[in-house]
Design a protein around this motif. Structure first.
Motif, mmCIF file in Angstrom:
data_model
loop_
_atom_site.group_PDB
_atom_site.id
_atom_site.type_symbol
_atom_site.label_atom_id
_atom_site.label_comp_id
_atom_site.label_asym_id
_atom_site.label_seq_id
_atom_site.Cartn_x
_atom_site.Cartn_y
_atom_site.Cartn_z
ATOM 1 N N THR A 18 0.841 -1.191 0.000
ATOM 2 C CA THR A 18 0.000 0.000 0.000
ATOM 3 C C THR A 18 0.878 1.245 0.000
ATOM 4 N N MET A 19 0.246 2.357 -0.347
ATOM 5 C CA MET A 19 0.933 3.646 -0.328
ATOM 6 C C MET A 19 0.025 4.641 0.381
ATOM 7 N N LEU A 20 0.553 5.338 1.364
ATOM 8 C CA LEU A 20 -0.231 6.326 2.089
ATOM 9 C C LEU A 20 -0.134 7.663 1.368
ATOM 10 N N ASN A 21 -1.274 8.133 0.871
ATOM 11 C CA ASN A 21 -1.303 9.412 0.171
ATOM 12 C C ASN A 21 -1.172 10.569 1.160
ATOM 13 N N PRO A 22 -0.675 11.717 0.703
ATOM 14 C CA PRO A 22 -0.555 12.886 1.579
ATOM 15 C C PRO A 22 -1.921 13.322 2.115
ATOM 16 N N GLU A 23 -1.914 14.115 3.158
ATOM 17 C CA GLU A 23 -3.147 14.650 3.722
ATOM 18 C C GLU A 23 -3.965 15.336 2.617
ATOM 19 N N GLY A 24 -5.252 15.022 2.574
ATOM 20 C CA GLY A 24 -6.138 15.621 1.576
ATOM 21 C C GLY A 24 -6.153 14.910 0.244
ATOM 22 N N LYS A 25 -5.319 13.878 0.079
ATOM 23 C CA LYS A 25 -5.286 13.083 -1.150
ATOM 24 C C LYS A 25 -5.785 11.670 -0.846
ATOM 25 N N PHE A 26 -6.570 11.121 -1.766
ATOM 26 C CA PHE A 26 -7.193 9.821 -1.525
ATOM 27 C C PHE A 26 -6.983 8.891 -2.712
ATOM 28 N N ARG A 27 -7.079 7.587 -2.447
ATOM 29 C CA ARG A 27 -6.953 6.625 -3.547
ATOM 30 C C ARG A 27 -8.099 6.856 -4.536
ATOM 31 N N SER A 28 -7.881 6.456 -5.769
ATOM 32 C CA SER A 28 -8.922 6.622 -6.782
ATOM 33 C C SER A 28 -10.015 5.578 -6.569
ATOM 34 N N PRO A 29 -11.228 5.852 -7.018
ATOM 35 C CA PRO A 29 -12.291 4.856 -6.911
ATOM 36 C C PRO A 29 -11.993 3.612 -7.745
ATOM 37 N N PHE A 30 -11.166 3.767 -8.785
ATOM 38 C CA PHE A 30 -10.812 2.624 -9.628
ATOM 39 C C PHE A 30 -9.825 1.706 -8.914
ATOM 40 N N ASN A 31 -8.893 2.290 -8.175
ATOM 41 C CA ASN A 31 -7.969 1.501 -7.361
ATOM 42 C C ASN A 31 -8.739 0.732 -6.295
ATOM 43 N N ALA A 32 -9.744 1.382 -5.720
ATOM 44 C CA ALA A 32 -10.580 0.706 -4.721
ATOM 45 C C ALA A 32 -11.321 -0.464 -5.340
ATOM 46 N N ASP A 33 -11.931 -0.241 -6.522
ATOM 47 C CA ASP A 33 -12.703 -1.312 -7.155
ATOM 48 C C ASP A 33 -11.822 -2.484 -7.571
ATOM 49 N N LYS A 34 -10.626 -2.194 -8.068
ATOM 50 C CA LYS A 34 -9.711 -3.270 -8.458
ATOM 51 C C LYS A 34 -9.398 -4.150 -7.255
ATOM 52 N N THR A 35 -9.194 -3.509 -6.107
ATOM 53 C CA THR A 35 -8.852 -4.268 -4.905
ATOM 54 C C THR A 35 -10.066 -5.001 -4.355
ATOM 55 N N LYS A 36 -11.234 -4.396 -4.440
ATOM 56 C CA LYS A 36 -12.452 -5.076 -3.989
ATOM 57 C C LYS A 36 -12.721 -6.332 -4.816
ATOM 58 N N ILE A 37 -12.334 -6.289 -6.095
ATOM 59 C CA ILE A 37 -12.558 -7.434 -6.974
ATOM 60 C C ILE A 37 -11.483 -8.503 -6.789
ATOM 61 N N PHE A 38 -10.202 -8.096 -6.786
ATOM 62 C CA PHE A 38 -9.118 -9.073 -6.814
ATOM 63 C C PHE A 38 -8.523 -9.395 -5.447
ATOM 64 N N ARG A 39 -8.703 -8.497 -4.476
ATOM 65 C CA ARG A 39 -8.178 -8.751 -3.127
ATOM 66 C C ARG A 39 -9.227 -8.313 -2.096
ATOM 67 N N ALA A 40 -10.373 -8.955 -2.161
ATOM 68 C CA ALA A 40 -11.521 -8.531 -1.353
ATOM 69 C C ALA A 40 -11.235 -8.553 0.150
ATOM 70 N N THR A 41 -10.595 -9.612 0.630
ATOM 71 C CA THR A 41 -10.348 -9.696 2.077
ATOM 72 C C THR A 41 -9.360 -8.633 2.527
ATOM 73 N N LEU A 42 -8.400 -8.313 1.674
ATOM 74 C CA LEU A 42 -7.442 -7.258 1.994
ATOM 75 C C LEU A 42 -8.154 -5.908 2.057
ATOM 76 N N PHE A 43 -9.036 -5.674 1.103
ATOM 77 C CA PHE A 43 -9.769 -4.403 1.107
ATOM 78 C C PHE A 43 -10.666 -4.296 2.335
ATOM 79 N N ASP A 44 -11.262 -5.403 2.720
ATOM 80 C CA ASP A 44 -12.109 -5.394 3.924
ATOM 81 C C ASP A 44 -11.319 -4.944 5.156
ATOM 82 N N LYS A 45 -10.047 -5.318 5.190
ATOM 83 C CA LYS A 45 -9.212 -4.993 6.353
ATOM 84 C C LYS A 45 -8.622 -3.577 6.293
ATOM 85 N N LEU A 46 -8.260 -3.119 5.097
ATOM 86 C CA LEU A 46 -7.543 -1.846 4.988
ATOM 87 C C LEU A 46 -8.319 -0.750 4.257
ATOM 88 N N GLY A 47 -9.387 -1.122 3.587
ATOM 89 C CA GLY A 47 -10.106 -0.160 2.743
ATOM 90 C C GLY A 47 -10.770 0.971 3.491
#
Length: 206
Positions: free
Chosen positions: A148-177
Motif C-alpha cells: 500500500t501507499m499512504l497518500n498525503p493529507e487531503g489526497k485519496f486513492r482513486s475509486p478505480f484503485n478501490a474497485d480493483k482491490t475489492k474485486i481481486f483482493r476482497a479480504t485485503l480491502f475489507d481490512k484496509l479499505g
C-alpha cells in the motif's frame, strides 16, 4: 415499464455501494457477451445528456471485439447501424421495433444489484481489469498486489484503485479499505505478490 428499467436500479446500487463498475453476461443470437456497466466518473465522460451509464460490450470469445455505448433506462444511445452490425441484427423497415425488442431482451440479463465479485468468471475479470486499469491510467498487466501507499493529507486513492482491490483482493480491502488515503500497489510480476498478512504488517508500520 421501460425497456432497460433494470439499469436504473443497478446504477443506484452501484452508487450506494461505491462501485464505479459492474459486470454481467449477455447471450444473443447464440453468441455470448461480457457487459461492463460504468458510472460517469472521470475520466469516463457523458456525451449524451440523457445517458444514465456507459455500457461496454465484449465478445466472450474475443474481448478485444468490443462496442462502447451510452444507455438510459429506455434505450441504448448510439448509432443504430453500428449496433445492428455488432450484434448481427438484420436491417428491417421495422427497425425501431427490433431495437425495442433487443433492449427488452438485454434487460432480462441486467442485474438490479451489483454482483458479488466472486461470481465473475475469468473472462469477466479480464475485461474488468482492463477497463479499471485504463480508467486509472495503470498497466492492466499489473495484477499482483504487493503493498500500500499512504497518500498525503487531503489526497485519496482513486475509486478505480478501490474497485480493483475489492474485486481481486476482497479480504485485503475489507481490512484496509476503511482508510481512504491508502492506495493499493500492483505489480506485473507474480513473484512480487504479497499475502494479506504481509501487506497489513507493512502497512501497520506507516
Amino acid at each position: 415499464m421501460t425497456n432497460l428499467q433494470n439499469l436504473a436500479a443497478l446504477k443506484d446500487d452501484m452508487k450506494e455501494k461505491n462501485w464505479t463498475i459492474a459486470s454481467f453476461t449477455f447471450s444473443y443470437k447464440k453468441k455470448q457477451y461480457v457487459v461492463l456497466v460504468k458510472r460517469f466518473i472521470d475520466p469516463i465522460k457523458r456525451h449524451n445528456e440523457y445517458a444514465l451509464v456507459q455500457l461496454e460490450f465484449m465478445r466472450y470469445d474475443d474481448i478485444e471485439q468490443n462496442l462502447i455505448l451510452e444507455a438510459n433506462s429506455n434505450s441504448l444511445l448510439g448509432d443504430l447501424k453500428t449496433i445492428r452490425e455488432y450484434f448481427g441484427i438484420k436491417y428491417s423497415v421495422n427497425l425501431h421495433n427490433l431495437m425495442v425488442e433487443f433492449s427488452r431482451e438485454l434487460n432480462k440479463f441486467i442485474p438490479t444489484n451489483v454482483p458479488d465479485p466472486k461470481t465473475y468468471d475469468e473472462t469477466q475479470l479480464e475485461g474488468l481489469n482492463i477497463s479499471i486499469s485504463n480508467s486509472d491510467s495503470e498497466d492492466p498487466a499489473k495484477r499482483y498486489c504487493y503493498g500500500t501507499m499512504l497518500n498525503p493529507e487531503g489526497k485519496f486513492r482513486s475509486p478505480f484503485n478501490a474497485d480493483k482491490t475489492k474485486i481481486f483482493r476482497a479480504t485485503l480491502f475489507d481490512k484496509l479499505g476503511v482508510e481512504p488515503r491508502l492506495s493499493f500497489c500492483y505489480s506485473r510480476n507474480p513473484s512480487d505478490e504479497k499475502t494479506d498478512a504481509e501487506i497489513i504488517a507493512n502497512t501497520n508500520r506507516l
